[in-house]
Structure formats: C-alpha cells, structure tokens
Enzyme design. Structure first.
Site, short mmCIF file in Angstrom:
data_model
loop_
_atom_site.label_atom_id
_atom_site.label_comp_id
_atom_site.label_asym_id
_atom_site.label_seq_id
_atom_site.Cartn_x
_atom_site.Cartn_y
_atom_site.Cartn_z
CG ASP A 169 5.29 -5.26 -13.99
OD1 ASP A 169 4.23 -5.93 -13.91
OD2 ASP A 169 5.36 -4.07 -13.68
CG HIS A 170 4.14 -9.75 -18.78
ND1 HIS A 170 3.99 -9.48 -20.10
CD2 HIS A 170 5.39 -10.23 -18.64
CE1 HIS A 170 5.09 -9.80 -20.75
NE2 HIS A 170 5.95 -10.26 -19.89
CD GLU A 171 -0.75 -5.04 -11.71
OE1 GLU A 171 -1.88 -4.70 -11.30
OE2 GLU A 171 0.21 -5.21 -10.95
CG HIS A 172 1.64 -1.67 -13.50
ND1 HIS A 172 0.45 -1.01 -13.73
CD2 HIS A 172 1.57 -2.14 -12.23
CE1 HIS A 172 -0.30 -1.08 -12.64
NE2 HIS A 172 0.34 -1.76 -11.72
N GLY A 173 4.14 -3.56 -17.02
CA GLY A 173 5.19 -3.50 -18.04
C GLY A 173 4.60 -3.43 -19.43
#
Length: 132
Positions: free
Chosen positions: A44-48
């Site tokens: 996850d690189h949207e919210h991570g």
C-alpha cells in the site's frame, strides 16, 4: 524475461484469492508475509507510510516468496504508474477511478506504446509486456 502473472492466472482459473495488505515500508515484513501462504500481497502506497524509493526493495523481498505482489499507487498518475511498472510489479491497484475517463487514463498509463517493449522504455526491472 517474461514472467507469468500468477495472480491473474489464479483468478482466471476461477479461484478465490486471499491476500494481505502490506504497509509500513518494511521489506522484511513483506518477505515474512510472503511466506505465510497468501495468494497475493498488496503493498500500500496510497495510505501506507512507505516511501516510493522503498518499492523496489519491497518487491525484491516479495519475489523470494511464493506470493505475487500488487502495488496500490497513491493516485491515478501516469508518471507514478510508469515508475511502479518499471520497478517490476505486474499488478497495480489504482484508487479513486470513478469515471470512464479516469479508467481510460489508467489503462493508457499502464500500457506501452505499440511496437515498444518495456525494456526499451527505461525499465530495468520491467519484465513483461502489458499490451496482451
């Protein structure tokens, strides 16, 4: 070198896929989860909290496991999508695609121009052809 998309094949065969979300930007955690028996891992690189520079290390760690990786990108951005695909991921999740125009833009960003191979587009880790 072409590598079969195992998740796509699994789903095409009619199987249900069980996965795990990987946040935190830790390649070590991703590698441990990759050996836990999941059908896929979603980085996850949207919210991570992971940084873009950690994507390649995380993908390398997951490649040593039986689980294929997906990357959830922060937004429907053609530059970011090309960078993630050049890093070698075979599947992406693109958030907030809620119009036909946004879907078309996402597809266009993920496909290489006709007659061009990913290796010719600057992607040292890209190993597949998305035109098919």
């Amino acid at each position: 070198m072409y590598t079969q998309n195992r998740l796509k094949a699994h789903l095409a065969a009619g199987h249900v896929a069980f996965g795990c979300w990987v946040g935190g930007g830790s390649p070590t955690n991703a590698e441990i989860l990759g050996h836990a028996g999941f059908d896929f891992l979603l980085v996850d690189h949207e919210h991570g909290v992971g940084e873009t520079s950690e994507i390649i290390d995380t993908l390398r760690a997951i490649e040593t496991t039986p689980s294929p990786a997906l990357v959830r990108v922060p937004w429907n951005d053609h530059v970011f999508l090309k960078r993630v695909l050049d890093a070698g991921v075979q599947s992406v999740m693109i958030p907030s695609v809620d119009t036909a125009e946004a879907a078309l833009a996402a597809v266009r960003a993920c496909r290489y121009p006709a007659g061009r191979h990913p290796r010719l587009c600057g992607g040292g880790r890209a190993r597949f052809d998305l035109r098919a």
